[in-house]
Design a protein around this motif. Structure first.
Motif, PDB file in Angstrom:
ATOM      1  N   GLU A 161       0.820  -1.215   0.000  1.00 47.93           N
ATOM      2  CA  GLU A 161       0.000   0.000   0.000  1.00 47.93           C
ATOM      3  C   GLU A 161       0.853   1.264   0.000  1.00 47.93           C
ATOM      4  O   GLU A 161       1.659   1.479   0.899  1.00 47.93           O
ATOM      5  CB  GLU A 161      -0.903  -0.009   1.234  1.00 47.93           C
ATOM      6  N   GLY A 162       0.713   2.094  -1.011  1.00 50.55           N
ATOM      7  CA  GLY A 162       1.366   3.393  -1.078  1.00 50.55           C
ATOM      8  C   GLY A 162       2.816   3.391  -1.504  1.00 50.55           C
ATOM      9  O   GLY A 162       3.409   4.456  -1.683  1.00 50.55           O
ATOM     10  N   GLU A 163       3.417   2.224  -1.681  1.00 46.65           N
ATOM     11  CA  GLU A 163       4.846   2.167  -2.007  1.00 46.65           C
ATOM     12  C   GLU A 163       5.147   2.654  -3.424  1.00 46.65           C
ATOM     13  O   GLU A 163       6.165   3.309  -3.646  1.00 46.65           O
ATOM     14  CB  GLU A 163       5.388   0.751  -1.812  1.00 46.65           C
ATOM     15  N   LEU A 164       4.296   2.343  -4.376  1.00 47.53           N
ATOM     16  CA  LEU A 164       4.509   2.805  -5.750  1.00 47.53           C
ATOM     17  C   LEU A 164       4.421   4.331  -5.806  1.00 47.53           C
ATOM     18  O   LEU A 164       5.222   4.984  -6.465  1.00 47.53           O
ATOM     19  CB  LEU A 164       3.488   2.174  -6.704  1.00 47.53           C
ATOM     20  N   TRP A 165       3.479   4.903  -5.074  1.00 45.46           N
ATOM     21  CA  TRP A 165       3.346   6.357  -4.998  1.00 45.46           C
ATOM     22  C   TRP A 165       4.615   6.966  -4.414  1.00 45.46           C
ATOM     23  O   TRP A 165       5.152   7.936  -4.923  1.00 45.46           O
ATOM     24  CB  TRP A 165       2.120   6.722  -4.161  1.00 45.46           C
ATOM     25  N   ARG A 166       5.098   6.366  -3.311  1.00 40.77           N
ATOM     26  CA  ARG A 166       6.314   6.881  -2.677  1.00 40.77           C
ATOM     27  C   ARG A 166       7.525   6.742  -3.603  1.00 40.77           C
ATOM     28  O   ARG A 166       8.410   7.591  -3.599  1.00 40.77           O
ATOM     29  CB  ARG A 166       6.574   6.171  -1.354  1.00 40.77           C
TER      30      ARG A 166
END
Length: 191
Positions: A161-166
């Motif tokens: 969750e959220g790692e690609l965005w980061r």
């Protein structure tokens, strides 16, 4: 009167939840479709971009976002979880590419039928005015946008969750924190 207000409030809450769930997907497709429509307009229309490109992209992105979220809840999506990720991406992309092709043909037929008020004449009009290369460019571009979405979705699921965005939008790491191996060994004289 109180009942009507409660029902309107419930509908409002439902619409808000739907919008929040679809917002990231909608933004992805909006950007992708705007790029696609702009490229087609730039290449095929001697650099004239109509204002309708934006409205088409917004409507297309809304439909695509909702359709993708619905597809992810179907038995087909659950069945594809048992295959390699590339198979899931390819199958979903092929399905959406075929649907895009059919919807494009249907849209042109309905527009022509509205003008001539006869299905046979509308079909003849669509065939006579068809620009095969423009239509195929449109379908290919939309299919590529879907392929990118599904590939990013699978990568995001794998990373968490959220790692690609980061990865793309988070702060960059300092040179000392980098996990990439150096191209040059320490002390080789290059700097």
């Amino acid at each position: 009167m109180d009942r009507v207000v409660r029902e309107l409030f419930a509908v409002g809450k439902w619409l808000h939840r739907e919008f929040v769930a679809a917002r990231p997907v909608f933004i992805f497709f909006l950007v992708g479709f705007l790029l696609q429509l702009s490229i087609i307009k730039l290449v095929l229309e001697n650099f004239s971009i109509e204002v309708t490109a934006f409205s088409k992209a917004v409507i297309g992105a809304l439909f695509a976002a909702k359709a993708v979220l619905i597809l992810d809840e179907t038995p087909l999506a659950r069945h594809l979880e048992h295959y390699r990720r590339i198979v899931a991406v390819a199958v979903k992309t092929a399905i959406y590419g075929a649907i895009t092709l059919l919807l494009g043909i249907l849209e042109r037929l309905l527009e022509a039928q509205h003008r001539v008020h006869n299905f046979d004449a509308a079909a003849q009009s669509v065939i006579a005015q068809a620009s095969l290369y423009r239509f195929l460019a449109w379908v290919l571009g939309i299919t590529v946008v879907f392929a990118l979405y599904f590939a990013f979705f699978e990568i995001s699921e794998r990373m968490g969750e959220g790692e690609l965005w980061r990865l793309f939008f988070g702060p960059s790491k300092t040179a000392d924190d980098s996990r990439r191996p150096s191209k040059f060994p320490v002390g080789d004289g290059r700097s």
